[in-house]
Design a protein around this motif. Structure first.
Motif, PDB file in Angstrom:
ATOM      1  N   PRO A  12      -9.138   1.164   5.108  1.00  0.00           N
ATOM      2  CA  PRO A  12      -7.698   1.031   5.212  1.00  0.00           C
ATOM      3  C   PRO A  12      -7.182  -0.394   5.182  1.00  0.00           C
ATOM      4  CG  PRO A  12      -8.627   1.605   7.346  1.00  0.00           C
ATOM      5  CD  PRO A  12      -9.732   1.691   6.336  1.00  0.00           C
ATOM      6  N   ALA A  13      -8.026  -1.355   5.249  1.00  0.00           N
ATOM      7  CA  ALA A  13      -7.549  -2.731   5.269  1.00  0.00           C
ATOM      8  C   ALA A  13      -7.416  -3.312   3.877  1.00  0.00           C
ATOM      9  CB  ALA A  13      -8.502  -3.590   6.107  1.00  0.00           C
ATOM     10  N   ASP A  14      -7.639  -2.533   2.822  1.00  0.00           N
ATOM     11  CA  ASP A  14      -7.508  -3.058   1.474  1.00  0.00           C
ATOM     12  C   ASP A  14      -6.048  -3.230   1.098  1.00  0.00           C
ATOM     13  OD1 ASP A  14     -10.160  -3.346   1.048  1.00  0.00           O
ATOM     14  OD2 ASP A  14     -10.424  -1.502  -0.095  1.00  0.00           O
ATOM     15  N   THR A  47      -5.824 -12.888  14.219  1.00  0.00           N
ATOM     16  CA  THR A  47      -5.306 -12.306  12.974  1.00  0.00           C
ATOM     17  C   THR A  47      -6.476 -11.718  12.206  1.00  0.00           C
ATOM     18  OG1 THR A  47      -3.581 -13.999  12.891  1.00  0.00           O
ATOM     19  CG2 THR A  47      -4.014 -12.788  10.856  1.00  0.00           C
ATOM     20  N   ALA A  48      -6.335 -10.432  11.832  1.00  0.00           N
ATOM     21  CA  ALA A  48      -7.348  -9.752  11.022  1.00  0.00           C
ATOM     22  C   ALA A  48      -6.757  -9.534   9.631  1.00  0.00           C
ATOM     23  CB  ALA A  48      -7.729  -8.418  11.654  1.00  0.00           C
ATOM     24  N   ALA A  49      -7.608  -9.643   8.594  1.00  0.00           N
ATOM     25  CA  ALA A  49      -7.144  -9.518   7.212  1.00  0.00           C
ATOM     26  C   ALA A  49      -7.848  -8.369   6.503  1.00  0.00           C
ATOM     27  CB  ALA A  49      -7.381 -10.838   6.479  1.00  0.00           C
ATOM     28  N   SER A  50      -7.428  -8.126   5.279  1.00  0.00           N
ATOM     29  CA  SER A  50      -8.014  -7.074   4.445  1.00  0.00           C
ATOM     30  C   SER A  50      -9.530  -7.123   4.501  1.00  0.00           C
ATOM     31  CB  SER A  50      -7.563  -7.239   2.988  1.00  0.00           C
ATOM     32  OG  SER A  50      -6.175  -7.106   2.896  1.00  0.00           O
ATOM     33  N   GLY A  51     -10.127  -5.955   4.544  1.00  0.00           N
ATOM     34  CA  GLY A  51     -11.577  -5.868   4.627  1.00  0.00           C
ATOM     35  C   GLY A  51     -12.067  -5.795   6.061  1.00  0.00           C
ATOM     36  N   GLY A  52     -11.130  -5.847   7.031  1.00  0.00           N
ATOM     37  CA  GLY A  52     -11.507  -5.744   8.434  1.00  0.00           C
ATOM     38  C   GLY A  52     -12.164  -7.001   8.976  1.00  0.00           C
ATOM     39  N   ARG A 109      -5.025  -1.670  10.596  1.00  0.00           N
ATOM     40  CA  ARG A 109      -5.178  -0.273  10.149  1.00  0.00           C
ATOM     41  C   ARG A 109      -3.823   0.394   9.965  1.00  0.00           C
ATOM     42  NH1 ARG A 109      -8.652  -0.235  14.175  1.00  0.00           N
ATOM     43  NH2 ARG A 109     -10.820  -0.538  13.697  1.00  0.00           N
ATOM     44  N   ARG A 110      -2.929   0.173  10.916  1.00  0.00           N
ATOM     45  CA  ARG A 110      -1.595   0.776  10.845  1.00  0.00           C
ATOM     46  C   ARG A 110      -0.843   0.287   9.608  1.00  0.00           C
ATOM     47  NH1 ARG A 110       3.136  -0.984  11.781  1.00  0.00           N
ATOM     48  NH2 ARG A 110       2.477  -2.869  12.865  1.00  0.00           N
ATOM     49  N   LYS A 111      -0.835  -1.023   9.388  1.00  0.00           N
ATOM     50  CA  LYS A 111      -0.126  -1.593   8.241  1.00  0.00           C
ATOM     51  C   LYS A 111      -0.747  -1.158   6.922  1.00  0.00           C
ATOM     52  CE  LYS A 111       1.714  -5.661  10.580  1.00  0.00           C
ATOM     53  NZ  LYS A 111       1.596  -7.127  10.739  1.00  0.00           N
ATOM     54  N   ALA A 112      -2.069  -1.103   6.860  1.00  0.00           N
ATOM     55  CA  ALA A 112      -2.746  -0.677   5.635  1.00  0.00           C
ATOM     56  C   ALA A 112      -2.456   0.794   5.356  1.00  0.00           C
ATOM     57  CB  ALA A 112      -4.243  -0.911   5.744  1.00  0.00           C
TER      58      ALA A 112
END
Length: 146
Positions: free
Chosen positions: A32-34, A56-61, A96-99
């Motif tokens: 979900p982080a893509d 801060t967490a980014a795409s790909g977890g 996860r929520r935003k993705a």
């Protein structure tokens, strides 16, 4: 026949793009982080210790950034570690929520896909009929010529 061949190629290309879009949607559900097709990076932010620890967490977890306010350094190592874990987990939850929201906006229109596949089927049947007729005409010419 070139025009019909180009139409078939165009329809196949559209169907492949739509199916690829569906596959990406499935991959986004698994990861979900893509970011999706836009190429934008989705980020999640989490805080702890009254905002003194921010992650801060980014795409790909993956974690992108960790900010620790100097006042948080007065905490014991154990307390600071707990706050880091709390902030990191909050950032991953936010990610996860935003993705998930981004993926929901990229839902596949299955009715349109079904129409495209039906069109592809009809066009391929028409093409096969034309090819078959061409073979029959060629065989008739060769047989008539002997």
């Amino acid at each position: 026949m070139d025009s019909a061949s180009n139409d078939l190629d165009r329809m196949l290309t559209q169907a492949r793009k739509t199916l690829e879009s569906m596959r990406k949607g499935g991959a986004a559900a698994e990861r979900p982080a893509d970011a999706g097709e836009t190429g934008e990076t989705v980020e999640g932010v989490g805080e702890a210790a009254e905002g003194r620890v921010k992650v801060t967490a980014a795409s790909g977890g993956r974690l992108k950034n960790v900010e620790i306010n100097p006042r948080a350094l007065r905490l014991s190592a154990e307390e600071l570690g707990e706050h880091l874990v709390t902030a990191a987990n909050a950032a991953l939850d936010d990610l996860r929520r935003k993705a998930g929201e981004a993926a929901a906006g990229q839902a596949v229109d299955t009715a349109r896909l079904s129409e495209q596949i039906e069109g592809l089927q009809n066009e391929s049947l028409r093409q096969m009929t034309m090819i078959s007729q061409s073979f029959n005409d060629a065989i008739a010419k060769v047989s008539g010529g002997k």
